[in-house]
Write an enzyme that holds these catalytic residues in place. Structure first.
Site, short mmCIF file in Angstrom:
data_model
loop_
_atom_site.label_atom_id
_atom_site.label_comp_id
_atom_site.label_asym_id
_atom_site.label_seq_id
_atom_site.Cartn_x
_atom_site.Cartn_y
_atom_site.Cartn_z
N LYS A 164 3.65 -8.47 -0.91
CA LYS A 164 2.21 -8.77 -0.94
C LYS A 164 1.78 -9.26 -2.32
O LYS A 164 1.12 -10.29 -2.45
CB LYS A 164 1.38 -7.52 -0.58
CG LYS A 164 1.71 -6.93 0.78
CD LYS A 164 0.82 -5.73 1.11
CE LYS A 164 1.02 -4.53 0.21
NZ LYS A 164 2.33 -3.87 0.29
N ARG A 202 -5.79 0.26 4.20
CA ARG A 202 -4.52 0.94 4.47
C ARG A 202 -4.66 2.06 5.48
O ARG A 202 -3.69 2.73 5.77
CB ARG A 202 -4.05 1.57 3.16
CG ARG A 202 -2.96 0.78 2.48
CD ARG A 202 -2.82 1.42 1.13
NE ARG A 202 -1.48 1.45 0.69
CZ ARG A 202 -1.02 0.66 -0.28
NH1 ARG A 202 -1.78 -0.24 -0.83
NH2 ARG A 202 0.21 0.78 -0.68
N ARG A 226 12.53 -3.62 -8.64
CA ARG A 226 11.32 -4.31 -9.15
C ARG A 226 11.08 -3.96 -10.62
O ARG A 226 11.24 -2.83 -11.05
CB ARG A 226 10.10 -3.89 -8.35
CG ARG A 226 8.80 -4.40 -8.98
CD ARG A 226 7.63 -4.32 -8.08
NE ARG A 226 7.36 -2.98 -7.61
CZ ARG A 226 6.46 -2.72 -6.67
NH1 ARG A 226 5.78 -3.71 -6.12
NH2 ARG A 226 6.25 -1.50 -6.28
N ARG A 260 7.92 0.84 -12.26
CA ARG A 260 6.80 1.69 -11.88
C ARG A 260 7.26 3.11 -11.57
O ARG A 260 8.34 3.31 -11.01
CB ARG A 260 6.11 1.10 -10.63
CG ARG A 260 4.93 0.23 -10.97
CD ARG A 260 4.40 -0.55 -9.82
NE ARG A 260 4.12 0.21 -8.61
CZ ARG A 260 3.57 -0.33 -7.53
NH1 ARG A 260 3.24 -1.62 -7.52
NH2 ARG A 260 3.35 0.39 -6.45
N ARG A 295 6.48 6.81 0.56
CA ARG A 295 5.51 5.69 0.76
C ARG A 295 5.77 4.98 2.08
O ARG A 295 4.84 4.54 2.75
CB ARG A 295 5.61 4.71 -0.42
CG ARG A 295 5.01 5.28 -1.72
CD ARG A 295 5.50 4.54 -2.94
NE ARG A 295 5.07 3.16 -2.99
CZ ARG A 295 5.65 2.22 -3.74
NH1 ARG A 295 6.69 2.54 -4.51
NH2 ARG A 295 5.21 0.99 -3.73
P1 AP5 Z 1 6.00 -6.98 -4.41
O1 AP5 Z 1 5.41 -8.33 -4.21
O2 AP5 Z 1 5.70 -6.29 -5.70
O3 AP5 Z 1 5.69 -6.06 -3.16
P2 AP5 Z 1 4.33 -5.41 -2.67
O4 AP5 Z 1 4.24 -5.59 -1.21
O5 AP5 Z 1 3.17 -5.88 -3.49
O6 AP5 Z 1 4.68 -3.88 -2.99
P3 AP5 Z 1 3.86 -2.72 -3.69
O7 AP5 Z 1 4.85 -1.63 -3.98
O8 AP5 Z 1 3.08 -3.21 -4.87
O9 AP5 Z 1 2.95 -2.30 -2.56
P4 AP5 Z 1 2.36 -0.98 -2.31
O10 AP5 Z 1 1.50 -1.36 -1.20
O11 AP5 Z 1 3.19 0.21 -2.10
O12 AP5 Z 1 1.75 -0.60 -3.74
P5 AP5 Z 1 0.28 -0.66 -4.30
O13 AP5 Z 1 0.37 -1.05 -5.73
O14 AP5 Z 1 -0.63 -1.41 -3.41
O15 AP5 Z 1 7.59 -7.13 -4.23
C1 AP5 Z 1 8.45 -6.02 -4.44
C2 AP5 Z 1 9.74 -6.51 -5.13
O16 AP5 Z 1 10.46 -7.35 -4.23
C3 AP5 Z 1 9.50 -7.35 -6.41
O17 AP5 Z 1 10.49 -7.02 -7.32
C4 AP5 Z 1 9.64 -8.81 -5.93
O18 AP5 Z 1 10.15 -9.63 -6.95
C5 AP5 Z 1 10.63 -8.68 -4.78
N1 AP5 Z 1 10.36 -9.61 -3.69
C6 AP5 Z 1 9.15 -10.02 -3.21
N2 AP5 Z 1 9.31 -10.86 -2.17
C7 AP5 Z 1 10.66 -10.97 -1.97
C8 AP5 Z 1 11.45 -11.70 -1.04
N3 AP5 Z 1 10.89 -12.49 -0.09
N4 AP5 Z 1 12.81 -11.59 -1.11
C9 AP5 Z 1 13.39 -10.78 -2.07
N5 AP5 Z 1 12.67 -10.08 -3.00
C10 AP5 Z 1 11.32 -10.16 -2.93
O19 AP5 Z 1 -0.14 0.89 -4.17
C11 AP5 Z 1 0.41 1.88 -5.00
C12 AP5 Z 1 -0.25 3.21 -4.69
O20 AP5 Z 1 -1.67 3.13 -4.96
C13 AP5 Z 1 -0.17 3.68 -3.24
O21 AP5 Z 1 1.04 4.38 -2.96
C14 AP5 Z 1 -1.40 4.59 -3.16
O22 AP5 Z 1 -1.15 5.84 -3.74
C15 AP5 Z 1 -2.42 3.85 -3.99
N6 AP5 Z 1 -3.23 2.90 -3.19
C16 AP5 Z 1 -3.26 1.53 -3.32
N7 AP5 Z 1 -4.08 1.00 -2.43
C17 AP5 Z 1 -4.58 2.02 -1.69
C18 AP5 Z 1 -5.47 2.08 -0.58
N8 AP5 Z 1 -6.01 0.99 -0.04
N9 AP5 Z 1 -5.74 3.32 -0.07
C19 AP5 Z 1 -5.22 4.44 -0.60
N10 AP5 Z 1 -4.37 4.44 -1.64
C20 AP5 Z 1 -4.05 3.24 -2.19
#
Ligand code: AP5
Length: 217
Positions: A13, A88, A127, A160, A171
């Site tokens: 994402k 979410r 990552r 991270r 997660r």
């Molecule tokens: P990346 O693009 O970073 O993946 P992502 O989907 O953004 O993953 P996140 O871990 O950031 O998502 P998340 O939803 O868990 O975390 P968030 O920060 O929102 O890609 C990942 C890796 O893969 C990278 O190294 C990239 O280079 C590689 N990659 C990408 N595409 C690829 C491909 N096609 N092929 C190969 N490699 C690839 O949330 C963190 C925490 O915040 C949550 O756990 C929660 O506690 C809190 N939080 C955030 N939002 C909410 C909400 N709405 N409600 C409640 N709590 C929340």
């Protein structure tokens, strides 16, 4: 263009959102980034959020809904936005529907990225993120030219706290239980498009471009 990027942790994402920001000139609204910013600042909200984030759990709905409600009223959202990591839960999705109705900003598309669990674990554990500019890398799939340093700004890269294998597994369970039901929610709303996130980063980007210019699955 008003878009939600939906999918499990590590599906890409953030990677795709950053490329869409460059291409379409609309802001990325990442609740994860906003919460990490609050943790770094040490604000009361950040301190509270950290307890949930470190365990791989979701921050309470009222906190994130409040953040997004405020952010969507910024002027830069008038021409569109990319919601990354929000909503979410079903209550978050309902709250978003209400807010967007009030603001008269209907959603155009919800892009759901699908990736299998084994690949998600590999992606998240490899990552790395730039401490200075926030650009994301992967040690195998998207490595920086100089190991441990950002290509764009030269900043140092870090892993991270929630990208440790045990937290990643939690997660993924949270995603299945609380977030995956949103796929049916937006399918029923008629705005869901499903994208094979197992493809390489540029191929996923191409598919997103195609979908934003064309029909829905
Ligand atoms: P990346 O693009 O970073 O993946 P992502 O989907 O953004 O993953 P996140 O871990 O950031 O998502 P998340 O939803 O868990 O975390 P968030 O920060 O929102 O890609 C990942 C890796 O893969 C990278 O190294 C990239 O280079 C590689 N990659 C990408 N595409 C690829 C491909 N096609 N092929 C190969 N490699 C690839 O949330 C963190 C925490 O915040 C949550 O756990 C929660 O506690 C809190 N939080 C955030 N939002 C909410 C909400 N709405 N409600 C409640 N709590 C929340």
């Amino acid at each position: 263009m008003r878009i939600i990027l939906l999918g499990p942790p590590g599906c890409g994402k953030g990677t795709q959102a950053k490329m869409m920001v460059e291409k379409f000139g609309i802001p990325q609204i990442s609740t994860g980034d906003i919460l990490r910013g609050a943790v770094k600042e040490g604000s009361p909200m950040g301190k509270e959020a950290k307890k949930y984030m470190d365990g791989g759990l979701l921050v309470p709905d009222e906190v994130v809904v409040g953040i997004v409600r405020e952010r969507l009223q910024n002027k830069d959202c008038a021409s569109g936005f990319i919601l990354d990591g929000f909503p979410r839960t079903l209550p978050q999705a309902d709250a978003l529907t209400e807010v967007l109705k009030e603001l008269q900003l209907p959603l155009d598309r919800v892009l759901s990225l699908t990736v299998d669990n084994q690949a998600l674990i590999e992606r998240l554990s490899g990552r790395r993120t730039c401490r200075e500019c926030g650009r994301g890398y992967h040690i195998k799939f998207d490595p920086p030219k100089k190991p441990d340093f950002c290509d764009a700004c030269g900043g140092s890269l870090f892993q991270r706290d929630d990208d440790k294998e045990e937290t990643i597994r939690e997660r993924l369970t949270v995603y299945e239980n609380q977030t995956a039901p949103l796929i049916a929610y937006y399918r029923e709303a008629g705005i869901l498009a499903v994208i094979d996130g197992m493809k390489k980063i540029p191929e996923v980007q191409k598919e997103i471009d195609r979908l934003l210019g064309g029909g829905l699955d």
